[in-house]
Write a protein that holds these residues in place. Structure first.
Motif, short mmCIF file in Angstrom:
data_model
loop_
_atom_site.label_atom_id
_atom_site.label_comp_id
_atom_site.label_asym_id
_atom_site.label_seq_id
_atom_site.Cartn_x
_atom_site.Cartn_y
_atom_site.Cartn_z
N GLY A 152 -0.13 -8.36 4.26
CA GLY A 152 -0.02 -9.21 3.08
C GLY A 152 -1.37 -9.70 2.60
N PHE A 153 -2.23 -10.10 3.55
CA PHE A 153 -3.54 -10.63 3.16
C PHE A 153 -4.47 -9.54 2.63
N PHE A 154 -4.50 -8.36 3.29
CA PHE A 154 -5.45 -7.40 2.75
C PHE A 154 -4.93 -6.75 1.46
N ALA A 155 -3.64 -6.83 1.20
CA ALA A 155 -3.15 -6.43 -0.13
C ALA A 155 -3.63 -7.44 -1.17
N GLY A 156 -3.64 -8.73 -0.80
CA GLY A 156 -4.15 -9.77 -1.70
C GLY A 156 -5.63 -9.62 -1.97
N ILE A 157 -6.41 -9.27 -0.93
CA ILE A 157 -7.84 -9.04 -1.09
C ILE A 157 -8.08 -7.85 -2.02
N LYS A 165 0.13 -16.24 -4.86
CA LYS A 165 1.06 -15.12 -4.75
C LYS A 165 0.98 -14.49 -3.36
N THR A 166 -0.25 -14.33 -2.86
CA THR A 166 -0.44 -13.76 -1.52
C THR A 166 0.22 -14.63 -0.46
N ASN A 200 7.04 -5.22 0.73
CA ASN A 200 6.99 -6.52 0.05
C ASN A 200 5.55 -6.92 -0.26
N SER A 201 4.63 -6.60 0.68
CA SER A 201 3.22 -6.95 0.49
C SER A 201 2.59 -6.17 -0.66
N THR A 202 3.02 -4.94 -0.86
CA THR A 202 2.40 -4.12 -1.91
C THR A 202 2.75 -4.61 -3.31
N ARG A 203 3.70 -5.53 -3.43
CA ARG A 203 4.05 -6.05 -4.76
C ARG A 203 2.86 -6.70 -5.45
N ILE A 204 1.98 -7.29 -4.66
CA ILE A 204 0.84 -8.01 -5.26
C ILE A 204 -0.14 -7.06 -5.93
N LEU A 205 -0.13 -5.80 -5.51
CA LEU A 205 -1.05 -4.83 -6.10
C LEU A 205 -0.68 -4.51 -7.55
#
Length: 715
Positions: free
Chosen positions: A385-390, A661-662, A708-713
């Motif tokens: 989740g965090f490195f998707a946010g980064i 969001k992250t 779910n984490s990839t949604r932020i991309l």
């Protein structure tokens, strides 16, 4: 010497954590394992220690391939590895289907007949082959870990569960669990790689070669071999490989690879060309001013790669929690397997059971419980989740130096801004020249221009521009720049002092002057300790400053503060125009730090936004230091925790939104994993869950968390 390697096949966050812990025990070297990019950086290791490092990695994750980092090799190896896994899954699936057909349609009574009958083996052999093909690596890894005393590894839990199912003749479930575990691992790795590529894509902004121009000829060479002072040629469509100054040609460049914004920029002779930009329409020649190791593109690459290595508090907590969680649930599994059957044999307790309790039933329940308890989904869901946010923030031109800063950014209470170059353009214009004591306007401008001729401050440039001539700096015998005051020079005409009001009252000086109440920046001039007059300059407020501050307050920033070394009237004017809550004027550099420290004592998170050059000490002193205009600013990348590459204040709002969001995604990942695990653990303990549900509760929920984490991309 520093070397970098790509760890192909590293998709298990828990395994990455174990490797990190093991490598830290090796003395005399420095290692950094970046799970987000799948890379390992080794510093100060000889061949013997390097071999030891590789052995440790292989002992924890035997299937990892360690390859030297290259732009193409890693991707190719990754694809090859995925193909091999798919082949194993395909062969095992075919044999599994054959076993099911024989077991349920052709010889449905073979298994109960037992091993003494040929029909049993017709069913057993396809299941066994399917199990070994799909799970041999899991079994071998489990055996190695047991020899090392690591009893709470996922491979051991999965091996115990499936072998236990074989022991109680639950062949379809044993094979199905191992097969679907491998399918889940494959899908999980694909999902992790998808998130990982969002960051790896950012790392492909460097040029593969440089066209070095020497002795009238052009040759292609690696950027690392180009020296400062060399001349390179950049053709249309090529990336600029190193930082330098344009010495020939005019062109338009695309800055999006390093700013995230495809705003074209025109480069002419004398302009700075930054590595990573793409030349669009004309050939230019550039004189290199920095080696590749110090270039803008290399600093961005290092920043993004290292960002995921700095863990957020949530990540550190989950890692510690998982170390406690796994032994506890394994202990519960043992209790589930042993306690009910033993209790049933005690006559006084037998009536409490509704039916005959068998060892096979409770062992099966315990095995299901073990599969569900695997901690991989728990450990994986947070860093992904965090490195998707980064990655998402970097695409928007906001570079966080670590997930700890990404997590903290959402809770910023007070946003503190430097004035000049941050809230304002930092481009001053002389609007009034006011001479006194017999001096003329031209004399006042000439004296100020001569005094400022050795300074690179924006105010100095504006005064020289207003003078309209090249100052006679040859008349300067002595030059002294006094921080936060101004300049003092000794010339053939005597002593010139030029600066703010403080310079007229510094030690040994008490120059009488006119009190001037003006809206703008005032530069006082004195000649031989006689007041000559003042020059009034105005600085333009950034176009997006009003919108940015209004949006920040709308997004929950409770207080906006401005710090400046400028006089109170200039500060008051800017503060009023931007609707700033509080401002501090006429501050020396160390006084800015004191103000930030006082604000931090209130117990709230403070973020300081500066230009990254003059404000480096304050950037480092604040909870979160944010550098504006990181494009080409060495001090910005070094001193700040967050770098805004777009040089736009509205990027702060993007950073807050991505941070929130992250955090929401990470919290939802934790919630999903915990609820699903808790639900199925309860069902497993009650005998209401089978191995199929257990696999979903382990691998399936991990895949859900990654997706779910990839949604932020997509922001």
């Amino acid at each position: 010497m520093t070397k970098k390697y790509f760890l192909e096949g590293l998709s298990c966050a828990s395994c990455a954590s174990k490797i990190q812990v093991a490598l830290k025990k090796i003395k005399g070297i420095r290692t950094e394992l970046n799970f987000a990019t799948g890379t390992l950086t080794i510093s100060g290791a000889d061949k013997e220690k390097e071999k030891r490092i590789f052995n440790i990695i292989k002992s924890i994750e035997p299937d990892i391939r360690i390859v030297t980092v290259s732009d193409d090799g890693a991707t190719a190896n990754e694809t090859e590895s995925g193909t091999q896994v798919l082949k194993k899954i395909s062969y095992a699936s075919g044999l599994f289907i054959i076993g099911l057909l024989i077991d349920y349609y052709f010889l449905p009574k073979a298994v109960p007949e037992g091993m003494g009958y040929a029909n049993f083996w017709y069913v057993f052999i396809p299941y066994l082959l399917a199990y070994l093909i799909s799970g041999q690596d899991v079994l071998f890894k489990a055996a190695r870990n047991i020899r090392k005393g690591l009893f709470f590894d996922e491979s051991i839990l999965m091996s115990i569960a499936t072998l236990g199912a074989f022991a109680i003749k639950e062949f379809p479930e044993a094979v199905g669990v191992m097969l679907f575990f491998k399918v889940g691992e494959y899908l999980e790795q694909r999902a992790v790689n998808r998130s990982r590529k969002s960051i790896q894509h950012l790392l492909k902004i460097r040029a593969d070669y440089a066209n070095r121009f020497k002795d009238g000829k052009t040759e292609q060479v690696p950027p690392e071999t180009v020296q400062v002072g060399d001349i390179i040629v950049i053709k249309p469509g090529e990336r600029i490989p190193l930082d330098g100054v344009v010495i020939q040609g005019v062109t338009t460049v695309d800055t999006s690879p390093i700013t995230g914004e495809s705003m074209p920029r025109t480069l002419r002779e004398g302009d700075i060309a930054l590595s990573g930009m793409i030349n669009q329409n004309a050939l230019i020649m550039v004189r290199v001013t920095k080696p590749f190791s110090e270039s803008t593109v290399n600093k961005i690459l290092n920043l993004v790669e290292k960002a995921a290595g700095r863990k957020a508090p949530t990540e550190r907590f989950i890692t510690r929690f998982s170390r406690v969680y796994t032994p506890i649930v394994v202990s519960f599994a043992i209790v589930i397997a042993v306690l009910p059957p033993l209790s049933y044999k005690i006559p006084i307790l037998t009536p409490l059971f509704p039916h005959v309790e068998t060892w096979s039933e409770w062992i099966y329940r315990a095995l299901v419980f073990l599969v569900i308890a695997c901690p991989c989904a728990l450990v994986l869901s947070i860093p992904v989740g965090f490195f998707a946010g980064i990655g998402a923030s970097a695409k928007r031109g906001v570079l966080f130096k670590g997930s700890n800063y990404l997590e903290a950014f959402r809770s910023v209470h007070t946003m503190v801004f430097d004035k000049t170059g941050t809230l304002t353009e930092g481009v001053f214009k002389v609007v009034e020249v006011k001479p006194y004591n017999g001096f003329t306007e031209d004399e006042l401008l000439r004296i100020a221009a001569v005094a400022e001729s050795h300074s690179n401050h924006p105010i100095a440039s504006s005064i020289i521009k207003a003078y309209g001539k090249i100052p006679e700096d040859t008349v300067i015998k002595k030059y002294e720049e006094i921080p936060s005051h101004g300049v003092r020079v000794i010339t053939e005409e005597g002593e010139f002092i030029v600066g703010n009001d403080r310079i007229l009252h510094m030690n040994g000086y008490a120059i009488e002057h006119q009190n001037c109440i003006t809206e703008g920046t005032v530069v006082h001039v004195a000649v031989n300790r006689k007041y000559a007059g003042y020059i009034l300059l105005a600085d333009t407020i950034r176009d997006d400053a009003i919108t940015a501050i209004k949006s920040l307050k709308k997004e929950g920033i409770k207080e906006v503060v401005m710090l400046t070394g400028d006089d109170r009237e200039a500060a008051r004017l800017v503060s009023r125009q931007l609707n700033i809550d509080n401002y501090y004027a006429e501050l020396l550099p160390h006084e800015k730090i004191e103000v930030v420290k006082r604000l931090e004592k209130k117990g709230k998170t403070i973020a300081f936004v500066g230009d990254g050059i003059n404000d480096a000490p304050v950037l480092m002193a604040s909870d979160i230091g944010i550098a504006m205009g990181g494009l080409g600013s060495d001090a910005a990348i070094e001193a700040a925790d967050v770098v805004l590459m777009k040089d736009r204040l509205t990027s702060l709002v993007d950073a807050i939104l991505i941070s929130r969001k992250t955090k929401n995604i990470v919290q939802s990942n934790i919630t999903i994993v915990f609820l699903v695990k808790l639900f199925f653990l309860s069902l497993g303990a009650l005998g209401m869950a089978t191995m199929w549900e257990a696999v979903f509760a382990d691998v399936g929920v991990a895949i859900l968390a990654v997706l779910n984490s990839t949604r932020i991309l997509k922001l």
